[in-house]
Design a protein around this motif. Structure first.
Motif, short mmCIF file in Angstrom:
data_model
loop_
_atom_site.label_atom_id
_atom_site.label_comp_id
_atom_site.label_asym_id
_atom_site.label_seq_id
_atom_site.Cartn_x
_atom_site.Cartn_y
_atom_site.Cartn_z
N MET A 1 -37.16 8.35 96.07
CA MET A 1 -37.03 7.66 94.76
C MET A 1 -37.42 7.00 93.27
N ALA A 2 -36.80 7.84 92.43
CA ALA A 2 -37.65 7.53 91.12
C ALA A 2 -38.59 6.26 91.14
N ARG A 3 -39.44 5.76 90.33
CA ARG A 3 -39.63 4.03 90.76
C ARG A 3 -40.02 4.07 88.97
N ASN A 4 -39.80 4.39 87.83
CA ASN A 4 -39.92 4.30 86.88
C ASN A 4 -39.31 3.09 86.68
N PRO A 5 -39.61 2.21 86.34
CA PRO A 5 -39.06 0.56 86.23
C PRO A 5 -38.13 0.79 85.34
N GLU A 6 -38.96 1.00 83.44
CA GLU A 6 -38.42 1.08 82.49
C GLU A 6 -36.87 2.47 82.79
N ARG A 7 -36.74 3.06 83.88
CA ARG A 7 -36.19 4.21 83.09
C ARG A 7 -35.00 3.94 83.78
N ARG A 8 -35.47 3.07 84.98
CA ARG A 8 -34.75 2.76 86.00
C ARG A 8 -33.64 1.54 84.91
N THR A 9 -34.14 0.19 84.70
CA THR A 9 -33.59 -0.49 83.68
C THR A 9 -32.70 0.42 82.71
N ALA A 10 -33.52 1.34 81.92
CA ALA A 10 -32.42 2.05 80.80
C ALA A 10 -31.20 2.77 81.58
N LEU A 11 -31.00 3.53 82.59
CA LEU A 11 -29.72 3.49 83.34
C LEU A 11 -29.25 2.13 84.00
N LEU A 12 -29.60 1.24 83.95
CA LEU A 12 -28.79 -0.11 84.79
C LEU A 12 -27.69 -0.24 83.47
N ASP A 13 -28.78 -0.33 82.00
CA ASP A 13 -27.68 -0.42 81.15
C ASP A 13 -26.94 0.24 80.27
N ALA A 14 -27.29 1.49 80.74
CA ALA A 14 -25.91 2.35 80.82
C ALA A 14 -24.99 2.28 81.34
N ALA A 15 -25.01 1.80 82.72
CA ALA A 15 -24.20 1.50 83.28
C ALA A 15 -22.91 0.67 83.04
N ILE A 16 -24.15 -0.26 82.33
CA ILE A 16 -23.06 -1.81 81.88
C ILE A 16 -22.49 -0.89 80.77
N GLU A 17 -23.07 0.37 79.59
CA GLU A 17 -21.76 0.22 79.11
C GLU A 17 -20.42 1.43 79.71
N VAL A 18 -20.91 1.74 80.38
CA VAL A 18 -19.66 2.78 81.49
C VAL A 18 -19.25 1.57 81.57
N LEU A 19 -19.37 0.70 82.26
CA LEU A 19 -17.90 -0.25 83.20
C LEU A 19 -17.54 -0.75 81.66
N GLY A 20 -17.82 -1.04 80.75
CA GLY A 20 -16.97 -1.50 79.41
C GLY A 20 -16.60 -0.21 78.96
N ASP A 21 -16.94 0.81 79.26
CA ASP A 21 -15.67 1.86 78.56
C ASP A 21 -14.85 2.17 78.86
N GLU A 22 -15.33 2.11 80.25
CA GLU A 22 -14.59 3.08 81.38
C GLU A 22 -14.15 2.62 82.97
N GLY A 23 -14.51 1.56 82.44
CA GLY A 23 -14.06 0.57 84.41
C GLY A 23 -14.83 0.85 85.13
N ALA A 24 -15.01 0.03 86.43
CA ALA A 24 -15.62 0.76 87.11
C ALA A 24 -15.08 1.98 87.87
N ARG A 25 -14.11 2.45 88.15
CA ARG A 25 -13.67 3.55 88.33
C ARG A 25 -14.03 4.56 87.51
N GLY A 26 -14.68 4.35 86.83
CA GLY A 26 -15.78 5.31 85.35
C GLY A 26 -17.42 5.59 86.04
N LEU A 27 -17.50 4.70 86.79
CA LEU A 27 -19.13 4.46 86.73
C LEU A 27 -19.27 5.43 87.84
N THR A 28 -20.14 6.63 87.60
CA THR A 28 -20.07 7.73 88.02
C THR A 28 -21.83 7.94 87.88
N PHE A 29 -23.07 8.68 88.45
CA PHE A 29 -23.80 9.01 88.33
C PHE A 29 -23.88 9.96 87.10
N ARG A 30 -22.47 10.87 86.96
CA ARG A 30 -22.78 11.59 85.86
C ARG A 30 -22.76 10.88 84.88
#
Lengths: 191, 191
Positions: A1-30
């Motif tokens: 697993m990659a360990r860059n904590p800032e990158r991980r946080t940025a990915l999680l914040d992006a995931a929260i934006e996806v949740l808002g736009d697309e709902g949980a079902r739209g939340l994919t790695f891609r």
């Protein structure tokens, strides 16, 4: 697993934006990779599977919604009273409004949790820690009322804020500050 | 537009099942057709577009969740009291549990409404009619408390039931009946 904590946080914040736009079902790695503007495949280096991504999104939402300890200490400094609880709840609601995408994302995750036992376990854990913290803080600071007062405030604020964010016109000319005062003054006993 | 009312209702009930399984974003004409076991293209003969489908799903959810007038009249027959409000709220919660997919589907729709103004307008309309009806019934039947008592019960029950359905272990050994009694006895004044 990659360990860059800032990158991980940025990915999680992006995931929260996806949740808002697309709902949980739209939340994919891609979708997370696309939203974070990183090469496809990045998220899969940070999270073993979708369950782990969802659990860490839940944790990240609570980190973003929890006030700084310093601002909390300041908020609780005045003499404990019902009026102070009104002010604190209004302050909390403004915080939720500032983190609207997080707050609604938590509802998306909770609905997704009805289909995913691992996510349900994780959400139960973070929600309970949050509720226990609120109960402890209320009582230790000498605010009027007991543990069930706080539980009831939590139930009512959940319903009120969910209305405010999803059907803001439901309560006509009653604005958020007015509704919060009504809720608190009927739930919290006089000091 | 096709006009067979039983077929329309069956499509809307299939749509509610899709909402429960897939969330609002999974609610497409194709998914509804598949769930209803009808040929692909059937839904598009019944609904002009996805917004109309979502609005009619919202209406259908309220039809299914609203008690029969007869059972409501029976429920309100005893002498009005705080204890009767406890019993009514427990009865309401059991109804919601029996229509769990509908109840959670309403939350899915409310989150989707943050992205779709037409759906927000429709949901505001049906939720307001429901809340106004509850306020009127409470007051006309002589139950203790006023309009804000009912509004506060509505907020708190929303938070409580959403916990019950999504994170049932959150409140430890406090079961639903116990929590409802706590909520009602602290919100509704004695008769």
């Amino acid at each position: 697993m990659a360990r860059n904590p800032e990158r991980r946080t940025a990915l999680l914040d992006a995931a929260i934006e996806v949740l808002g736009d697309e709902g949980a079902r739209g939340l994919t790695f891609r979708a997370v990779d696309a939203r974070a503007g990183v090469p496809t495949g990045t998220s899969s280096n940070y999270f073993t599977d979708r369950d782990q991504l969802l659990s860490q999104v839940a944790d990240r939402i609570f980190v973003r919604m929890t006030p700084e300890p310093g601002s909390l200490a300041t908020a609780f400094r005045p003499e404990p009273s019902r009026e102070l609880v009104v002010e604190l709840m209004r302050w909390l609601a403004r915080r939720m409004a500032a983190e609207r995408t997080c707050y609604l994302g938590l509802f998306e995750l909770r609905l997704e949790a009805t289909r995913r036992p691992e996510l349900r376990t994780q959400l139960t854990k973070v929600l309970r820690a949050d509720l226990d913290f609120n109960i402890r803080t209320h009582i230790e600071s000498g605010m009027p009322g007991d543990a069930d007062t706080v539980r009831l405030l939590y139930f009512a604020l959940t319903g009120l804020l969910f209305d405010h964010f999803t059907v803001p016109g439901l309560h006509g000319d009653r604005d958020l500050d007015d509704l919060i005062e009504t809720v608190v003054s009927r739930i919290v006993p006089e000091a």
